[in-house]
Scaffold this motif. Structure first.
Motif, PDB file in Angstrom:
ATOM      1  N   ARG A  51       0.976  -1.199   0.034  1.00 42.71           N
ATOM      2  CA  ARG A  51       0.111  -0.198   0.025  1.00 42.71           C
ATOM      3  C   ARG A  51       0.750   1.214  -0.149  1.00 42.71           C
ATOM      4  O   ARG A  51       0.185   2.461  -0.204  1.00 42.71           O
ATOM      5  CB  ARG A  51      -0.980   0.050   1.403  1.00 42.71           C
ATOM      6  CG  ARG A  51      -1.693  -1.104   1.460  1.00 42.71           C
ATOM      7  CD  ARG A  51      -2.734  -1.512   0.432  1.00 42.71           C
ATOM      8  NE  ARG A  51      -3.803  -0.380   0.598  1.00 42.71           N
ATOM      9  CZ  ARG A  51      -4.640  -0.158  -0.385  1.00 42.71           C
ATOM     10  NH1 ARG A  51      -4.931  -1.032  -1.468  1.00 42.71           N
ATOM     11  NH2 ARG A  51      -5.606   0.820  -0.261  1.00 42.71           N
ATOM     12  N   LYS A  72      -3.113   2.800 -10.324  1.00 40.51           N
ATOM     13  CA  LYS A  72      -4.571   2.775 -10.231  1.00 40.51           C
ATOM     14  C   LYS A  72      -4.980   1.539  -9.372  1.00 40.51           C
ATOM     15  O   LYS A  72      -6.102   1.657  -8.740  1.00 40.51           O
ATOM     16  CB  LYS A  72      -5.097   2.562 -11.732  1.00 40.51           C
ATOM     17  CG  LYS A  72      -6.441   2.631 -11.838  1.00 40.51           C
ATOM     18  CD  LYS A  72      -6.850   2.810 -13.311  1.00 40.51           C
ATOM     19  CE  LYS A  72      -8.381   2.860 -13.477  1.00 40.51           C
ATOM     20  NZ  LYS A  72      -8.898   2.658 -14.909  1.00 40.51           N
ATOM     21  N   CYS A  79      -4.549   3.135  -5.680  1.00 37.12           N
ATOM     22  CA  CYS A  79      -5.110   4.523  -5.367  1.00 37.12           C
ATOM     23  C   CYS A  79      -5.627   5.182  -6.732  1.00 37.12           C
ATOM     24  O   CYS A  79      -5.157   6.090  -7.300  1.00 37.12           O
ATOM     25  CB  CYS A  79      -3.943   5.330  -4.573  1.00 37.12           C
ATOM     26  SG  CYS A  79      -4.762   7.122  -4.032  1.00 37.12           S
ATOM     27  N   LEU A 111      -4.274  12.774   1.782  1.00 33.12           N
ATOM     28  CA  LEU A 111      -3.681  11.335   1.743  1.00 33.12           C
ATOM     29  C   LEU A 111      -2.504  11.458   3.034  1.00 33.12           C
ATOM     30  O   LEU A 111      -1.908  10.448   3.136  1.00 33.12           O
ATOM     31  CB  LEU A 111      -2.941  10.815   0.432  1.00 33.12           C
ATOM     32  CG  LEU A 111      -3.986  10.681  -0.686  1.00 33.12           C
ATOM     33  CD1 LEU A 111      -3.188  10.578  -1.824  1.00 33.12           C
ATOM     34  CD2 LEU A 111      -4.770   9.475  -0.390  1.00 33.12           C
ATOM     35  N   ALA A 153      -1.644   4.112   0.386  1.00 33.69           N
ATOM     36  CA  ALA A 153      -2.873   4.128  -0.257  1.00 33.69           C
ATOM     37  C   ALA A 153      -3.880   4.038   0.702  1.00 33.69           C
ATOM     38  O   ALA A 153      -4.039   3.112   1.743  1.00 33.69           O
ATOM     39  CB  ALA A 153      -3.037   3.217  -1.314  1.00 33.69           C
ATOM     40  N   PRO A 154      -5.065   4.902   0.774  1.00 35.24           N
ATOM     41  CA  PRO A 154      -6.311   4.543   1.668  1.00 35.24           C
ATOM     42  C   PRO A 154      -7.224   3.555   1.459  1.00 35.24           C
ATOM     43  O   PRO A 154      -7.295   2.898   0.237  1.00 35.24           O
ATOM     44  CB  PRO A 154      -6.963   5.879   1.425  1.00 35.24           C
ATOM     45  CG  PRO A 154      -6.822   6.438  -0.033  1.00 35.24           C
ATOM     46  CD  PRO A 154      -5.180   5.922  -0.227  1.00 35.24           C
ATOM     47  N   LYS A 186     -10.504   3.824   0.825  1.00 42.18           N
ATOM     48  CA  LYS A 186     -11.251   4.619  -0.086  1.00 42.18           C
ATOM     49  C   LYS A 186     -11.149   6.055  -0.361  1.00 42.18           C
ATOM     50  O   LYS A 186     -10.384   6.735   0.647  1.00 42.18           O
ATOM     51  CB  LYS A 186     -12.755   4.723   0.361  1.00 42.18           C
ATOM     52  CG  LYS A 186     -13.461   3.393   0.508  1.00 42.18           C
ATOM     53  CD  LYS A 186     -14.784   3.512   1.205  1.00 42.18           C
ATOM     54  CE  LYS A 186     -15.455   2.226   1.508  1.00 42.18           C
ATOM     55  NZ  LYS A 186     -16.918   2.419   1.972  1.00 42.18           N
ATOM     56  N   ALA A 187     -10.917   6.588  -1.469  1.00 46.96           N
ATOM     57  CA  ALA A 187     -10.684   7.921  -1.753  1.00 46.96           C
ATOM     58  C   ALA A 187     -11.402   8.494  -3.029  1.00 46.96           C
ATOM     59  O   ALA A 187     -11.582   7.609  -3.989  1.00 46.96           O
ATOM     60  CB  ALA A 187      -9.180   8.230  -1.909  1.00 46.96           C
ATOM     61  N   ALA A 234     -10.462  11.235   1.495  1.00 47.42           N
ATOM     62  CA  ALA A 234      -9.734   9.986   1.875  1.00 47.42           C
ATOM     63  C   ALA A 234     -10.156   9.132   3.274  1.00 47.42           C
ATOM     64  O   ALA A 234     -10.164   9.979   4.209  1.00 47.42           O
ATOM     65  CB  ALA A 234      -8.205   9.934   1.724  1.00 47.42           C
ATOM     66  N   GLN A 273      -9.000   5.920   5.691  1.00 49.70           N
ATOM     67  CA  GLN A 273      -8.010   4.804   5.708  1.00 49.70           C
ATOM     68  C   GLN A 273      -8.719   3.848   6.129  1.00 49.70           C
ATOM     69  O   GLN A 273      -9.629   3.704   6.918  1.00 49.70           O
ATOM     70  CB  GLN A 273      -6.927   5.393   6.838  1.00 49.70           C
ATOM     71  CG  GLN A 273      -6.284   6.646   6.266  1.00 49.70           C
ATOM     72  CD  GLN A 273      -5.204   6.378   5.005  1.00 49.70           C
ATOM     73  OE1 GLN A 273      -4.970   5.064   4.786  1.00 49.70           O
ATOM     74  NE2 GLN A 273      -4.913   7.429   4.272  1.00 49.70           N
TER      75      GLN A 273
END
Length: 265
Positions: free
Chosen positions: A65, A85, A88, A129, A167-168, A170-171, A191, A193
């Motif tokens: 991540r 992609k 994220c 982020l 990388a979260p 959701k974002a 974002a 986490q």
């Protein structure tokens, strides 16, 4: 344009040396802002030190991540990275909607972050982020890096080497674009986490540049839904008011773009 000396740096150390040996030198990355201001005679650097051909400043790496994007990586490369992609997609989508194809093939993430234009897209992403800006001298948290309109924590001669972030879960990013420049009249990056931490960053609207909205963060932490933002207040007194939109209009756009971003995420 004024006369200037052009230098193509081969390494970060070479770039620092070239700039330190000039009278009023400037680092050049994509040049999307600097070249335009030079053409308008608003800037007249004695020397331009081109950073675009330094191998160590290019490329995207993803390790689980953990993401690292080299400062000289173009918007196009960020937008089209399959590796990025996969972890994220929000930042790929953000890059895909910067300017036009010419801008995306020339402009770089490092140049955008270093310039800190109040309507730029990347500052909102980095702030939401909880990213780290890596320079040739130190590492700076995004919350400490962006200090005001066109102003950052960078010191004289300091070069952004990369940006890093985890990388979260959701974002997403949503922006209301100026139809001519495609700059954000208001853009919101949200974002979430894995631990439930929520960060919301707003660009294009703040009178002092990019900022986080704690009211939205608190609402979304309790209920990750566009409906959670219905009762959140956005104070127009802290927002820009210009020929494109009043501060009250931008206050409304902040909520609308935030709802769209949450729905997209």
């Amino acid at each position: 344009m004024y006369a200037t000396n052009y230098h193509r740096a081969s390494s970060v150390q070479d770039a620092v040396k070239l700039k330190s040996g000039s009278d009023e030198g400037k680092y050049l990355s994509g040049g999307m802002t600097l070249i335009a201001t030079m053409k308008q005679r608003l800037a007249s650097p004695s020397d331009l030190v081109d950073l675009r051909h330094i191998p160590d400043l290019k490329g995207i790496s993803v390790n689980g991540r953990s993401v690292r994007i080299g400062a000289a990586t173009t918007h196009y490369d960020v937008a089209t990275s399959a590796e990025l992609k996969a972890v994220c997609p929000a930042i790929c989508d953000l890059a895909h909607h910067i300017g036009d194809p010419h801008v995306r093939h020339m402009g770089t993430i490092g140049g955008s972050v270093a310039n800190n234009d109040p309507a730029a897209d990347y500052p909102a992403a980095l702030l939401a982020l909880d990213a780290v800006v890596v320079t040739n001298a130190r590492e700076i948290k995004a919350g400490d890096f962006f200090t005001g309109l066109f102003d950052t924590a960078l010191e004289e001669g300091e070069i952004i080497v990369a940006v890093t972030f985890d990388a979260p879960e959701k974002a997403a990013y949503a922006k209301f674009r100026n139809p001519a420049s495609r700059y954000a009249m208001t853009g919101v990056f949200v974002a979430k986490q894995d631990n439930g931490d929520v960060r919301t960053a707003v660009t294009g609207a703040g009178a002092d540049g990019v900022f986080r909205h704690e009211g939205m963060e608190a609402a979304l932490a309790g209920n990750w839904s566009p409906d959670a933002l219905a009762g959140v207040t956005v104070d127009p007194s802290d927002l820009l008011s210009d020929i494109h939109a009043s501060s009250e209009y931008r206050a409304n756009l902040v909520k609308v773009m935030a709802k769209r971003a949450v729905a997209a995420a």
